[in-house]
Motif scaffolding. Structure first.
Motif, PDB file in Angstrom:
ATOM      1  N   PRO A   8       0.844  -1.201   0.000  1.00 42.35           N
ATOM      2  CA  PRO A   8       0.000   0.000   0.000  1.00 42.35           C
ATOM      3  C   PRO A   8       0.874   1.243   0.000  1.00 42.35           C
ATOM      4  O   PRO A   8       2.018   1.204   0.471  1.00 42.35           O
ATOM      5  CB  PRO A   8      -0.785  -0.113   1.304  1.00 42.35           C
ATOM      6  N   PRO A   9       0.336   2.349  -0.537  1.00 42.93           N
ATOM      7  CA  PRO A   9       1.138   3.571  -0.550  1.00 42.93           C
ATOM      8  C   PRO A   9       1.525   3.951   0.871  1.00 42.93           C
ATOM      9  O   PRO A   9       0.742   3.785   1.805  1.00 42.93           O
ATOM     10  CB  PRO A   9       0.207   4.623  -1.168  1.00 42.93           C
ATOM     11  N   HIS A  10       2.673   4.440   1.053  1.00 44.30           N
ATOM     12  CA  HIS A  10       3.188   4.723   2.394  1.00 44.30           C
ATOM     13  C   HIS A  10       3.278   6.234   2.626  1.00 44.30           C
ATOM     14  O   HIS A  10       3.911   6.943   1.868  1.00 44.30           O
ATOM     15  CB  HIS A  10       4.573   4.076   2.488  1.00 44.30           C
ATOM     16  N   PHE A  11       2.553   6.719   3.659  1.00 42.69           N
ATOM     17  CA  PHE A  11       2.620   8.148   4.001  1.00 42.69           C
ATOM     18  C   PHE A  11       3.382   8.254   5.309  1.00 42.69           C
ATOM     19  O   PHE A  11       2.829   7.981   6.377  1.00 42.69           O
ATOM     20  CB  PHE A  11       1.219   8.749   4.169  1.00 42.69           C
ATOM     21  N   PRO A  12       4.638   8.577   5.286  1.00 38.52           N
ATOM     22  CA  PRO A  12       5.450   8.499   6.498  1.00 38.52           C
ATOM     23  C   PRO A  12       4.953   9.411   7.615  1.00 38.52           C
ATOM     24  O   PRO A  12       5.171   9.143   8.782  1.00 38.52           O
ATOM     25  CB  PRO A  12       6.840   8.896   6.009  1.00 38.52           C
ATOM     26  N   PHE A  13       4.249  10.515   7.287  1.00 37.36           N
ATOM     27  CA  PHE A  13       3.858  11.456   8.348  1.00 37.36           C
ATOM     28  C   PHE A  13       2.460  11.187   8.901  1.00 37.36           C
ATOM     29  O   PHE A  13       2.064  11.754   9.904  1.00 37.36           O
ATOM     30  CB  PHE A  13       3.929  12.894   7.823  1.00 37.36           C
ATOM     31  N   GLY A  14       1.699  10.296   8.185  1.00 38.80           N
ATOM     32  CA  GLY A  14       0.303  10.058   8.592  1.00 38.80           C
ATOM     33  C   GLY A  14       0.195   9.617  10.037  1.00 38.80           C
ATOM     34  O   GLY A  14      -0.536  10.206  10.837  1.00 38.80           O
ATOM     35  N   SER A  15       0.946   8.573  10.412  1.00 36.62           N
ATOM     36  CA  SER A  15       0.798   8.058  11.772  1.00 36.62           C
ATOM     37  C   SER A  15       1.343   9.050  12.798  1.00 36.62           C
ATOM     38  O   SER A  15       0.824   9.161  13.914  1.00 36.62           O
ATOM     39  CB  SER A  15       1.488   6.709  11.901  1.00 36.62           C
ATOM     40  N   LEU A  16       2.353   9.821  12.411  1.00 32.55           N
ATOM     41  CA  LEU A  16       2.892  10.821  13.355  1.00 32.55           C
ATOM     42  C   LEU A  16       1.846  11.885  13.658  1.00 32.55           C
ATOM     43  O   LEU A  16       1.674  12.323  14.801  1.00 32.55           O
ATOM     44  CB  LEU A  16       4.145  11.487  12.761  1.00 32.55           C
ATOM     45  N   ILE A  17       1.123  12.283  12.580  1.00 26.73           N
ATOM     46  CA  ILE A  17       0.079  13.305  12.781  1.00 26.73           C
ATOM     47  C   ILE A  17      -1.003  12.761  13.708  1.00 26.73           C
ATOM     48  O   ILE A  17      -1.456  13.435  14.643  1.00 26.73           O
ATOM     49  CB  ILE A  17      -0.510  13.749  11.421  1.00 26.73           C
ATOM     50  N   LEU A  18      -1.369  11.485  13.471  1.00 26.89           N
ATOM     51  CA  LEU A  18      -2.406  10.885  14.318  1.00 26.89           C
ATOM     52  C   LEU A  18      -1.968  10.866  15.781  1.00 26.89           C
ATOM     53  O   LEU A  18      -2.717  11.240  16.694  1.00 26.89           O
ATOM     54  CB  LEU A  18      -2.674   9.457  13.814  1.00 26.89           C
ATOM     55  N   ILE A  19      -0.710  10.469  16.019  1.00 22.61           N
ATOM     56  CA  ILE A  19      -0.202  10.428  17.398  1.00 22.61           C
ATOM     57  C   ILE A  19      -0.234  11.830  18.003  1.00 22.61           C
ATOM     58  O   ILE A  19      -0.664  12.033  19.150  1.00 22.61           O
ATOM     59  CB  ILE A  19       1.237   9.850  17.431  1.00 22.61           C
ATOM     60  N   ALA A  20       0.195  12.831  17.178  1.00 19.29           N
ATOM     61  CA  ALA A  20       0.220  14.210  17.688  1.00 19.29           C
ATOM     62  C   ALA A  20      -1.193  14.667  18.045  1.00 19.29           C
ATOM     63  O   ALA A  20      -1.414  15.321  19.081  1.00 19.29           O
ATOM     64  CB  ALA A  20       0.835  15.140  16.635  1.00 19.29           C
ATOM     65  N   VAL A  21      -2.182  14.280  17.198  1.00 16.16           N
ATOM     66  CA  VAL A  21      -3.565  14.695  17.478  1.00 16.16           C
ATOM     67  C   VAL A  21      -4.049  14.060  18.784  1.00 16.16           C
ATOM     68  O   VAL A  21      -4.627  14.724  19.654  1.00 16.16           O
ATOM     69  CB  VAL A  21      -4.495  14.318  16.292  1.00 16.16           C
TER      70      VAL A  21
END
Ligand code: HEM
Length: 351
Positions: A8-21
């Motif tokens: 699957p396409p990989h968005f390296p910042f996606g999970s970081l943003i979720l954690i930050a939220v």
């Protein structure tokens, strides 16, 4: 040929943003609860801080800091079962733990200097339920709401010469408490005092019929008035010395009276007495059998939170018990975290 599986396409910042939220929402919720967004909202921390503006009594209760623990039992006569299905009212004998105390944040206050005396009480029943209560000898509370109580604490601590006058003008209900404080006789013993729950609660019986009630403990001992000047001559800790001696001579008793509100009585306001002539039911007798060690004994790590109630009792429209519950928990958290400031002394002491 089977095509190679595509990752699957990989968005390296996606999970970081979720954690930050998630962290951000958690921090915002914490800050809201602590009152950081609303410096004027009443929080348990502010309420508890207000008891000791001159410095907190580390390791001790933030109010009613001076006291002496006791054990005994409650003898229910069965009459309370008409009002509440709680097992504590079924005829029988149930273990009780309590604490006589003084309404001060100073654990070393001289007994003759503290006008309001109190009792914390916990009664346990075989069904695993518990009824906790904390009562005072005044027949009414000084003010109508927890918010105004906080204002009163601020006014009493204020250096402004007219702070209390300004407060009393804005909250005239305090006059009734002031009149009691000025005219009610002092006694030389915790055993001679009456203890009133003041807050109202709702009892439900076996048929689910609800009544709003308040309760009081009436002493079997005859009160002997003593002037505060004479009490001052008895020494700083005369109340605990006297009660130790008195219980050595035999158990002490109070009868528990439940008063039932009429429709329209001020159930949400402990600064207002209910009119005379209300139905009152004597439901049993508190028997104090033994004075326990205050510093090392069973009262040290208990919080007499008035919202700890058995099935068959619940809080009413009175806003105080909820405010008290959160303040008592805050005081409890602080004092238990400060155990090294008030170390246990018994040989078998816990750390
Ligand atoms: C918003 C109002 C009130 C606040 C903020 C407040 C606050 C406190 C605090 C912080 C403690 C120490 C709790 C602990 O560390 O275990 C305490 C104890 C006590 N309070 Fe209150 N209180 C309030 C109302 C009342 C009322 C209405 C009564 C009586 C009807 C009462 C009677 C007592 C008694 C007897 C204790 C001592 C219980 C013990 O021995 O542990 N308080 N209160």
């Amino acid at each position: 040929m089977i095509p190679p599986r595509q990752s699957p396409p990989h968005f390296p910042f996606g999970s970081l943003i979720l954690i930050a939220v998630v962290i951000g929402v958690g921090a915002a919720a914490f800050a809201y609860t602590a009152g950081w967004f609303s410096p004027h909202r009443l929080t348990p921390d502010r309420l508890v801080d207000a008891f000791s503006p001159g410095g907190e009594p580390l390791g001790h209760r933030r109010n009613h800091a001076k006291g002496i623990c006791f054990t005994g039992h409650f003898e229910a006569n069965g009459a309370g079962s008409a009002l509440s299905s709680a097992q504590v009212f079924a005829r029988g004998q149930y273990p009780a733990l309590g604490r006589f105390n003084l309404a001060t944040a100073d654990p070393n206050a001289a007994d003759a200097t503290v006008r309001v005396r109190g009792m914390g009480l916990s009664i346990s029943t075989p069904d695993g339920q518990e009824w906790r209560s904390a009562m005072i000898d005044a027949p009414i509370f000084p003010v109508s709401t927890p918010q105004v109580f906080y204002q009163l604490l601020l006014a009493s601590a204020s250096k402004a010469p007219d702070a209390m006058q300004t407060f009393a003008a804005a909250h005239p209900e305090i006059a009734a408490f002031g009149a009691w404080a000025k005219s009610a006789p002092w006694t030389g013993s915790y055993a001679e005092d009456r203890y009133n729950g003041l807050n109202s609660f709702v009892f439900t019986n076996g048929s689910d019929a609800a009544t709003t009630v308040r309760w009081s403990l009436l002493p079997a001992a005859q009160p002997v008035p003593v002037s505060p000047e004479d009490l001052a001559k008895r020494g700083r800790d005369f109340l605990e010395q006297e009660i130790v001696e008195r219980v050595r001579g035999g158990p002490l008793r109070w009868s528990m009276m439940i008063t039932v509100a009429n429709p329209g009585d001020p159930t949400a306001d402990p600064s207002k007495a209910w009119p005379e002539g209300r139905r009152a039911v004597e439901v049993g007798t508190l028997v104090v059998q033994q004075i326990e060690d205050e510093r090392n004994g069973p009262c040290r790590d208990i919080n007499f939170d008035p919202t700890v109630l058995p099935a068959g009792m619940r809080t009413s429209d009175d806003p105080f018990p909820a405010a008290r519950s959160s303040a008592y928990a805050k005081s409890y958290d602080r004092r238990t975290a400060e155990a090294s400031d008030y170390p246990r002394t018994a040989a078998d002491a816990k750390p």
